[in-house]
Write an enzyme that holds these catalytic residues in place. Structure first.
Site, PDB file in Angstrom:
ATOM      1  N   THR C 167      -3.609  70.898  31.542  1.00 47.20           N
ATOM      2  CA  THR C 167      -3.665  71.254  30.124  1.00 47.20           C
ATOM      3  C   THR C 167      -2.735  72.417  29.794  1.00 47.20           C
ATOM      4  O   THR C 167      -2.701  73.416  30.503  1.00 47.20           O
ATOM      5  CB  THR C 167      -5.109  71.662  29.758  1.00 47.20           C
ATOM      6  OG1 THR C 167      -5.959  70.568  30.042  1.00 47.20           O
ATOM      7  CG2 THR C 167      -5.215  72.058  28.305  1.00 47.20           C
ATOM      8  N   GLU C 168      -2.009  72.301  28.699  1.00 45.51           N
ATOM      9  CA  GLU C 168      -1.147  73.381  28.243  1.00 45.51           C
ATOM     10  C   GLU C 168      -1.660  73.931  26.911  1.00 45.51           C
ATOM     11  O   GLU C 168      -2.411  73.260  26.212  1.00 45.51           O
ATOM     12  CB  GLU C 168       0.282  72.868  28.101  1.00 45.51           C
ATOM     13  CG  GLU C 168       0.803  72.336  29.436  1.00 45.51           C
ATOM     14  CD  GLU C 168       2.289  72.056  29.418  1.00 45.51           C
ATOM     15  OE1 GLU C 168       2.896  72.104  28.334  1.00 45.51           O
ATOM     16  OE2 GLU C 168       2.829  71.793  30.517  1.00 45.51           O
ATOM     17  N   HIS C 171      -1.078  71.522  24.158  1.00 45.76           N
ATOM     18  CA  HIS C 171      -1.297  70.102  24.399  1.00 45.76           C
ATOM     19  C   HIS C 171      -2.609  69.906  25.141  1.00 45.76           C
ATOM     20  O   HIS C 171      -2.640  69.764  26.354  1.00 45.76           O
ATOM     21  CB  HIS C 171      -0.122  69.514  25.194  1.00 45.76           C
ATOM     22  CG  HIS C 171       1.196  69.818  24.555  1.00 45.76           C
ATOM     23  ND1 HIS C 171       1.640  69.162  23.438  1.00 45.76           N
ATOM     24  CD2 HIS C 171       2.129  70.758  24.830  1.00 45.76           C
ATOM     25  CE1 HIS C 171       2.817  69.662  23.059  1.00 45.76           C
ATOM     26  NE2 HIS C 171       3.131  70.638  23.894  1.00 45.76           N
ATOM     27  N   THR C 202      -9.858  75.978  35.322  1.00 43.72           N
ATOM     28  CA  THR C 202     -10.975  76.441  36.147  1.00 43.72           C
ATOM     29  C   THR C 202     -10.453  76.883  37.508  1.00 43.72           C
ATOM     30  O   THR C 202      -9.601  76.206  38.095  1.00 43.72           O
ATOM     31  CB  THR C 202     -12.002  75.306  36.312  1.00 43.72           C
ATOM     32  OG1 THR C 202     -12.458  74.914  35.019  1.00 43.72           O
ATOM     33  CG2 THR C 202     -13.196  75.758  37.141  1.00 43.72           C
ATOM     34  N   CYS C 281      -7.017  61.429  38.957  1.00 46.53           N
ATOM     35  CA  CYS C 281      -7.885  62.540  39.356  1.00 46.53           C
ATOM     36  C   CYS C 281      -8.963  62.795  38.304  1.00 46.53           C
ATOM     37  O   CYS C 281     -10.143  62.985  38.620  1.00 46.53           O
ATOM     38  CB  CYS C 281      -7.072  63.820  39.555  1.00 46.53           C
ATOM     39  SG  CYS C 281      -5.672  63.618  40.655  1.00 46.53           S
ATOM     40  N   GLY C 383     -38.379  77.841  20.139  1.00 47.83           N
ATOM     41  CA  GLY C 383     -38.345  78.708  18.964  1.00 47.83           C
ATOM     42  C   GLY C 383     -37.462  79.907  19.221  1.00 47.83           C
ATOM     43  O   GLY C 383     -36.439  79.827  19.904  1.00 47.83           O
ATOM     44  N   GLY C 384     -37.873  81.042  18.694  1.00 44.53           N
ATOM     45  CA  GLY C 384     -37.086  82.254  18.840  1.00 44.53           C
ATOM     46  C   GLY C 384     -36.934  82.700  20.288  1.00 44.53           C
ATOM     47  O   GLY C 384     -35.974  83.387  20.639  1.00 44.53           O
ATOM     48  N   GLU C 407     -12.032  67.497  29.957  1.00 44.88           N
ATOM     49  CA  GLU C 407     -11.818  66.204  30.619  1.00 44.88           C
ATOM     50  C   GLU C 407     -11.913  65.081  29.585  1.00 44.88           C
ATOM     51  O   GLU C 407     -12.552  64.059  29.813  1.00 44.88           O
ATOM     52  CB  GLU C 407     -12.864  65.994  31.721  1.00 44.88           C
ATOM     53  CG  GLU C 407     -13.063  67.188  32.617  1.00 44.88           C
ATOM     54  CD  GLU C 407     -12.158  67.180  33.825  1.00 44.88           C
ATOM     55  OE1 GLU C 407     -11.903  66.105  34.348  1.00 44.88           O
ATOM     56  OE2 GLU C 407     -11.686  68.262  34.219  1.00 44.88           O
TER      57      GLU C 407
END
Lengths: 428, 428, 428, 428
Positions: C167-168, C171, C202, C281, C383-384, C407
């Site tokens: 990944t760039e 892109h 990663t 991959c 809940g909270g 991915e």
């Protein structure tokens, strides 16, 4: 103004209400404000006295005169043209038009009428919307004074019936590609010849006058024509009904086939070209739908609530005691309340000249989508009993699907909004 | 009236706006109405000049003074108490209260302030809501004249900070089962002793005064007490912060431990018993949340729209050209527009004495639910980049989850509505 | 085969399980079949003895060794590289590879490992997936025998760490437009020079070897390179960490900056050109995610169920008694059960050579979408309290958002499926 | 085994397929696996040769013999009893039963038959399910050998028709409260008198034998009775049809009125008491529905896909090119693929004695819910044209609503699952 509307209302006592409609029109005058599930965010507070009176009158007419016949009409796919006459007598048709025998009420008042009618049936509302917004609206906005004087008063009374021919078999969401043409009559001067087919046209089989949009051969531009059936030679205009519909069965729908149908030049709307004409009319109709479908949804809520209170399962508890049932009712009620407020807001803006077509796309899309969604969820409360048409919920569900698809299918409005938000069109 | 608000506003020029906030405050004066994606159904048309001015002033303060610090504050779980002072200087605190140094503006004006603050961060809005609606509201509605005069002006200026102690560790959605007690001081006349724990209390670690609800031993009824930290002996009042929160990290949250804390009898609200007291305050706070969260959603829309216009994928097309992206924007914009209208409607009804708690349940629930839902969907537009906190959308998503759960978790409001619609309670 | 896996497992007794993890691994031997909410459609019935043993071993390791450290790691955005060593010792890395010190187990067995890891944290699973599917997978499928023998055994042991640079910054969803280039070294024979940037990688900050995809200048085709950090001159390779992430904070993420970084020609994968390499991959990694996220969802179910059984509101009833709560649990459990079956089916097909990339798109998309959706709905049960990170649900929710976007963002997989179904591409 | 099934299949050539059904039964033998939108996750890989053959045979019969008549039958609310004879001739009825003229095939094979039938119409499948699972199943599981030998072979051939009377007008979801009673005949020895009403009973108006569940007065326990219409005196058994249904119009539905109807004691099932009896039968029927509705959904997908490829809007693009359309197809296809896998899994478990009723609740609920949901979304692709019943999608939508409500309404199954997950019942 609403004098007209009120004058026509028969002054007899309120008849017995149908079993599942528990709607109350009386305003309570108690000190501490009470939550009213039928108007949860007190939209009535935004209405004028006149609008309240018109709404009440329309609701009464619809519950007394339309509700009792809808079940059989829907079963038989039958539309009684007398309904438009009755509405005409009450001043409900073309109600925002000033003059020409019309009531001249506010846009909101007019939409309250559509809500009252659609509370009974979306098909009944469709028949009325076509007459009021599409046909009378087109003649009023674009017709010559002669056309207005000749046709509007009769349409307002429901003595003649109108249809609006825009959609073609191959061009549903994209009317700009229409194939119907108008060309100069080769021999008969002062006449155009219309040729082409329209489909899914409400009222067409029984229409006396048909607003037809066609491409004028000499310019290539889309123009509007008022086709008067009584002027058409045999075979030039055919309007076969479409049967075996899966929804809106209480309205009548058909095709329009024009086979070189001669139309006098004075019946072409003089000053409007391109899609502006039909889109202006659609805009009005869509506005009416946006509040109209809230009526259908409100009827679903009322019926589901009654059923949930009366039906008992598991140790004699009413269904209304179950959390899963309460959630369905709470969700639907919320969407109805929000949808009504949004529609009133846009109606006010319309009368102030501040409404845009995108606003109407927004409320038409959202209110139809939410009405359909919630009607389906409420239907679940009836379990298997919803399969009986006597509970009416199945009819609303089937009708509301259609409202989501006509006058701009939901996804088309999504893309209209997307374009308005981003400035980029993504239709293609 | 808003004199106060406007007087305090520093008259310097509008600073450069942050990169992702493209909101425009200028009203266009063009002839034909234009669709404005930032106010799609022209809710501004419902506002008074004064309300518009207050809104603009609050928006400007928030964008200039709050937006620049929120990213770091959120990372560090840090809340700067000076924020309340700044708000106080501008007259933003307790703004609906008349007198006592407060601005005395309309309910809608006040909610426009919460919207401006929450456009930056729900945590900042929470800190303000507690001060304004819960603490100042409680003192104003239920306190003695002495308490009002002593505390309200300082709270209004943000010179002292308030907290509101209702929720207990074991009683979140069901405050009626609270275990905190107040009993007559065995030796010191004119004092009660408070004992118990509260949790998830916004502002508690930095609060100077704490409204605490406790069961009065002699009657068994729930009563309200104004605990002034400066009067508490060491060890009697502890307010440890809760750290490592997954949302609302720009606000400060803690517990309240009362270990036989003596409180003068004059600090008990004299005339309110049971849950009516806290629920009245919550009602006001919830109302503010209903419009507030629309601000957060609107910020998500603005940021997602900008990202979609700037980010290009596949042959250099901006994401905004993709139908799946346009649908996300159209849906969110619609829900924001509807939510704003509903909140304005209920605000108007509130000022007219026509609002009911169920109405507020409806708009609090719906607006929080829809804000959260749409924020999550808009987040998808950012793809993996949303994982960077610099795009802000992840922060809004995390915050909005919390708004859905506090001041009545969404499902609880569902059942409140279900009860109002059916007349049958389904909590148990 | 799994000998390797089992051999390495430390034989000490099962430690005390963490508070909220009530998962039982014991198979009941009762006569009448019992519904097991942890495996509602008895997916275990489809597993071999070996797969069951591997799954149990992996679950035990994860609960004993990963679960105790995830809370602090997530708070601190800290990833302990020793985790990969531990996994390596157990034979969990590159487990489907035969030889080179790998376990050579079935595709399903390998995915059961990802499920065990992701039951603790999606970030831990991400770190492992990159090592196993993306780096070891790439070397195994495309590397020369020399590269395999040099790198795979060490990667399998977790002694060196891998990263995968596809990944760039500009892109994300469209790697085919990548800008990173490889060109012949102008002076140093037998070397390429790599230049460009990758982001959201990663493991990159701690990686010893990085599989980098770049466009080879001489052919214009995308090729794969194994960059060994120990061979890079100073400044040629920078891998700064990306901090302040809103999810996957227990994994480490960074960029890769290559500034004319020399890489020996033997480190280019010899026989694969274009996107086929990286997509092969990704296909493996995506498959692992599809079953992995079910682990995260199952942990959410277990925690929400426990909370609902322990938390009492309104007359002392556990939350689990409320219909609205039961519906959330039933929905989530159903989606988990269906997702597991679908993933097992595709795993079996993969080993039989019958799986297609579209199948993997389908299960990756659906399982990530449903895991995220249900995790969010289950979060409402807390809940909270979900705002406290000690309930873990907020972490899963934040993580699962990321799994939906990487991915292949969900919408991209939608369009991949749409193309496969209709034969028409709609990316542009 | 399936010899029976195959033997009966007429060996004529495959007739022309209906216009909108593009399903291909041929298995491709190509080397590289191809994605097949009709079986996206290659569920066929899980079937035996025999099951594939049965499925193909059933699909062929249904497309050739049922599909051509469904449109008119649905319009007319007409059910042709010859259909059961045709099915009987092919060995499709009671297909899992061994002996008594039944085919004795696997549970999955039997469900593949229901899928084939429901691909045409859910009503046709309902008629068959009642005959096979409810009536033949009840007699086989609980009847005496005499009853089995007398009735099963004729039912298997479709020469006599069965109905199953459980649901009562006031007890839909809660059959345990049934009011129908059986008491010792006061004068005629060896007979019980049955008294009560059943409603929404498929096939009742044309049934020759009716399995009726009633409370035996002497014990207060629910028992099952086989009522043979030919043995009933006039007036003792009435089975009026329910007309004007909003769905399942191609099946016949009615009531059962028993007015002290004498039934021989040998016609009471000897060894089963309480709800175990009817629930065992329902369990089988529900299983068949779970795979059956996937057939209806698959038909919707096929029709929507064809329509999207053929219909062109906006510059001549097929609808299939639009992202919003592709998403609808991708979602539906995914749910169909998952639903089929889950149903096959439970079928296998059933034959291994490992299935539990909760598993069947899970897949019946999920598959009906998703089939209905997706059918509705796919319907949107047809826009207004879906209103024409000739596109069939409206029929499937209306039918699938009913499948969601019968044999356990969806919410009831939610609570069954909730109870199984939490151990706490929330029906009341």
């Amino acid at each position: 103004m609403s004098r007209l509307l009120c004058r026509h209302f028969p002054r007899r006592a309120l008849l017995a209400r149908p079993a599942y409609s528990a709607r109350s029109y009386a305003s309570s005058a108690s000190a501490a404000p009470q939550f009213n599930w039928e108007d949860p965010l007190n939209a009535k507070n935004l209405l004028t006295e006149e609008e309240l009176a018109i709404s009440e009158m329309a609701e009464r007419y619809c519950q007394e005169h339309l509700a009792p016949r809808v079940l059989q009409a829907y079963r038989d796919e039958h539309y009684d043209p007398k309904i438009l006459q009755e509405m005409g007598e009450l001043g409900l048709l073309g109600a925002t038009i000033k003059g020409y025998g019309c009531a001249g009420v506010s846009t909101v008042a007019s939409a309250l009428i559509t809500r009252a009618v659609e509370r009974v049936d979306s098909g009944y509302r469709s028949g009325m919307s076509v007459q009021s917004s599409l046909v009378m609206g087109a003649i009023h906005d674009f017709g010559t004074e002669e056309l207005k004087e000749k046709y509007l008063p009769q349409l307002a009374k429901g003595k003649i019936i109108g249809a609006f021919g825009l959609t073609e078999p191959n061009h549903g969401s994209d009317p700009g590609s229409m194939e119907t043409t108008a060309r100069e009559h080769p021999t008969k001067q002062g006449y155009y010849l219309l040729k082409g087919s329209k489909t899914w046209i409400t009222n067409s089989p029984i229409a006396d006058v048909l607003v037809v949009w066609a491409r004028l051969q000499e310019t290539g531009k889309i123009r509007g024509f008022l086709v008067d059936r009584s002027m058409c030679p045999p075979g030039a205009l055919e309007t076969p009904a479409i049967k075996n519909k899966t929804g809106l069965r209480a309205s009548i729908t058909g095709m329009i086939h024009l086979e070189d149908c001669p139309v006098p030049k004075e019946h072409m709307f003089p000053d409007v070209e391109g899609l502006k004409g039909p889109f202006t009319c659609l805009n009005s109709a869509r506005y009416g739908i946006a509040l109209g479908v809230m009526g259908a949804l409100e009827d679903c809520i009322a019926r589901a609530r009654t059923y949930a209170l009366e039906r008992r399962q598991f140790k004699g508890n009413p269904l209304a005691k179950y959390q899963l049932v309460q959630k369905k009712l709470a969700d639907a009620t919320t969407d109805a309340a929000y949808g009504v407020l949004a529609a009133i807001q846009v109606g006010r803006l319309k009368d102030e000249g501040k409404a845009t077509p995108e606003m109407i796309s927004m409320i038409k899309r959202q209110n139809c989508d939410r009405a359909l969604w919630n009607a389906r969820v409420l239907q679940e409360i009836f379990g298997g009993n919803a399969v009986s048409d006597e509970y009416h919920i199945g009819r609303h569900v089937a009708n509301l699907y259609v409202t989501q698809t006509y006058e701009g299918q939901s996804d088309i409005h999504t893309l209209i909004l997307g374009r308005a938000i981003t400035g980029i069109q993504a239709f293609v």
